[in-house]
Design a protein around this motif. Structure first.
Motif, PDB file in Angstrom:
ATOM      1  N   SER A  83       0.829  -1.212   0.000  1.00  0.00           N
ATOM      2  CA  SER A  83       0.000   0.000   0.000  1.00  0.00           C
ATOM      3  C   SER A  83       0.861   1.259   0.000  1.00  0.00           C
ATOM      4  CB  SER A  83      -0.931   0.009   1.216  1.00  0.00           C
ATOM      5  OG  SER A  83      -1.834  -1.059   1.141  1.00  0.00           O
ATOM      6  N   TRP A  84       1.939   1.239   0.755  1.00  0.00           N
ATOM      7  CA  TRP A  84       2.848   2.389   0.785  1.00  0.00           C
ATOM      8  C   TRP A  84       3.489   2.584  -0.589  1.00  0.00           C
ATOM      9  CZ3 TRP A  84       8.148   2.951   0.089  1.00  0.00           C
ATOM     10  CH2 TRP A  84       8.660   4.202   0.419  1.00  0.00           C
ATOM     11  N   LEU A  85       3.947   1.509  -1.202  1.00  0.00           N
ATOM     12  CA  LEU A  85       4.545   1.604  -2.536  1.00  0.00           C
ATOM     13  C   LEU A  85       3.527   2.109  -3.567  1.00  0.00           C
ATOM     14  CD1 LEU A  85       6.698  -1.665  -2.617  1.00  0.00           C
ATOM     15  CD2 LEU A  85       7.548   0.705  -2.695  1.00  0.00           C
ATOM     16  N   LYS A  86       2.290   1.634  -3.450  1.00  0.00           N
ATOM     17  CA  LYS A  86       1.239   2.098  -4.366  1.00  0.00           C
ATOM     18  C   LYS A  86       0.987   3.590  -4.199  1.00  0.00           C
ATOM     19  CE  LYS A  86      -2.411  -0.460  -3.872  1.00  0.00           C
ATOM     20  NZ  LYS A  86      -3.490  -1.413  -3.710  1.00  0.00           N
ATOM     21  N   SER A  87       1.078   4.098  -2.973  1.00  0.00           N
ATOM     22  CA  SER A  87       0.832   5.524  -2.742  1.00  0.00           C
ATOM     23  C   SER A  87       1.980   6.390  -3.250  1.00  0.00           C
ATOM     24  CB  SER A  87       0.579   5.796  -1.260  1.00  0.00           C
ATOM     25  OG  SER A  87       1.781   5.694  -0.522  1.00  0.00           O
ATOM     26  N   SER A 103       3.045   3.943 -11.207  1.00  0.00           N
ATOM     27  CA  SER A 103       3.225   2.776 -12.071  1.00  0.00           C
ATOM     28  C   SER A 103       3.097   1.476 -11.265  1.00  0.00           C
ATOM     29  CB  SER A 103       4.566   2.826 -12.789  1.00  0.00           C
ATOM     30  OG  SER A 103       5.629   2.827 -11.859  1.00  0.00           O
ATOM     31  N   PHE A 104       3.586   1.476 -10.035  1.00  0.00           N
ATOM     32  CA  PHE A 104       3.446   0.291  -9.179  1.00  0.00           C
ATOM     33  C   PHE A 104       1.974   0.068  -8.848  1.00  0.00           C
ATOM     34  CE2 PHE A 104       3.486  -1.978  -5.098  1.00  0.00           C
ATOM     35  CZ  PHE A 104       4.242  -3.075  -5.451  1.00  0.00           C
ATOM     36  N   ASN A 105       1.260   1.144  -8.549  1.00  0.00           N
ATOM     37  CA  ASN A 105      -0.173   1.055  -8.257  1.00  0.00           C
ATOM     38  C   ASN A 105      -0.919   0.452  -9.439  1.00  0.00           C
ATOM     39  OD1 ASN A 105      -2.619   1.460  -6.838  1.00  0.00           O
ATOM     40  ND2 ASN A 105      -2.935   3.383  -7.897  1.00  0.00           N
ATOM     41  N   GLN A 106      -0.613   0.922 -10.647  1.00  0.00           N
ATOM     42  CA  GLN A 106      -1.296   0.411 -11.836  1.00  0.00           C
ATOM     43  C   GLN A 106      -0.931  -1.044 -12.107  1.00  0.00           C
ATOM     44  OE1 GLN A 106      -0.402   3.270 -14.903  1.00  0.00           O
ATOM     45  NE2 GLN A 106      -1.953   4.697 -14.179  1.00  0.00           N
ATOM     46  N   THR A 107       0.303  -1.425 -11.795  1.00  0.00           N
ATOM     47  CA  THR A 107       0.718  -2.813 -11.977  1.00  0.00           C
ATOM     48  C   THR A 107      -0.035  -3.731 -11.021  1.00  0.00           C
ATOM     49  OG1 THR A 107       2.930  -2.133 -12.676  1.00  0.00           O
ATOM     50  CG2 THR A 107       2.688  -4.398 -11.915  1.00  0.00           C
ATOM     51  N   VAL A 108      -0.188  -3.310  -9.785  1.00  0.00           N
ATOM     52  CA  VAL A 108      -0.843  -4.141  -8.776  1.00  0.00           C
ATOM     53  C   VAL A 108      -2.359  -4.143  -8.951  1.00  0.00           C
ATOM     54  CG1 VAL A 108      -1.283  -4.393  -6.296  1.00  0.00           C
ATOM     55  CG2 VAL A 108       1.011  -3.861  -7.097  1.00  0.00           C
ATOM     56  N   ASP A 109      -2.959  -2.976  -9.130  1.00  0.00           N
ATOM     57  CA  ASP A 109      -4.421  -2.869  -9.127  1.00  0.00           C
ATOM     58  C   ASP A 109      -5.048  -2.594 -10.489  1.00  0.00           C
ATOM     59  OD1 ASP A 109      -4.754  -3.401  -6.437  1.00  0.00           O
ATOM     60  OD2 ASP A 109      -4.481  -1.311  -5.861  1.00  0.00           O
ATOM     61  N   GLY A 110      -4.280  -2.140 -11.450  1.00  0.00           N
ATOM     62  CA  GLY A 110      -4.838  -1.819 -12.754  1.00  0.00           C
ATOM     63  C   GLY A 110      -5.218  -0.351 -12.855  1.00  0.00           C
TER      64      GLY A 110
END
Length: 165
Positions: free
Chosen positions: A88-92, A96-103
């Motif tokens: 969650s911290w990396l996604k915030s 690009s990491f957020n989009q990779t994990v969640d779309g």
């Protein structure tokens, strides 16, 4: 030690009181773990958020019924919760990491047109979009709608057309 064993139980042959004591302990432990995990784990409902809910439920249930030793169950759950927190911290911090994990969100309706290739990608039909419009914008009038998106959580969101009075 014998008293604790009578209250807590051993193995999978547990009576109702022992399972109840374990249930209370697991509930309080889960509450602490979810507080450590953060609000996201039950708020937004992204793929990674849903995974933690499923895993914690499955793993913690093993402690209640005595199928697995209690301390390893709690430590496994703590590791999963900390992993969720790191993700969650990396996604915030990294889009690009957020989009990779969640779309990403998918535009499925734009200024009066249903975008069929995007609808196919999102695996939704016209009626799903119309239902989202009715639910979110409280209207059946497509002229009032500018954009409709399928968010990465699967939720349908609507942007109204501000050009129409």
């Amino acid at each position: 030690m014998h008293i604790l064993e009578n209250i807590w139980g051993v193995g999978t042959s547990l009576n109702s009181i022992q399972m109840g004591v374990r249930g209370i302990t697991v509930f309080l432990s889960a509450l602490i773990l979810i507080r450590i995990s953060g609000r996201r784990s039950f708020g937004i409902g992204s793929a990674s958020d849903n995974i933690i809910v499923i895993l914690l439920g499955a793993i913690l249930s093993r402690a209640v019924v005595g199928a697995s030793p209690f301390i390893p169950v709690l430590s496994t759950c703590l590791i999963i919760v900390l992993l969720h927190r790191i993700i969650s911290w990396l996604k915030s911090k990294h889009k690009s990491f957020n989009q990779t994990v969640d779309g990403k969100k998918i535009l499925v309706f734009k200024e009066g047109e249903f975008l069929q290739p995007n609808m196919d990608k999102a695996l939704i039909c016209k009626e799903d979009i119309l239902q989202g419009i009715r639910k979110s914008a409280l209207t059946d009038d497509l002229n009032l709608i500018k954009y409709v998106y399928v968010e990465y959580t699967g939720e349908i969101t609507v942007v109204k057309n501000n050009d129409i009075p």
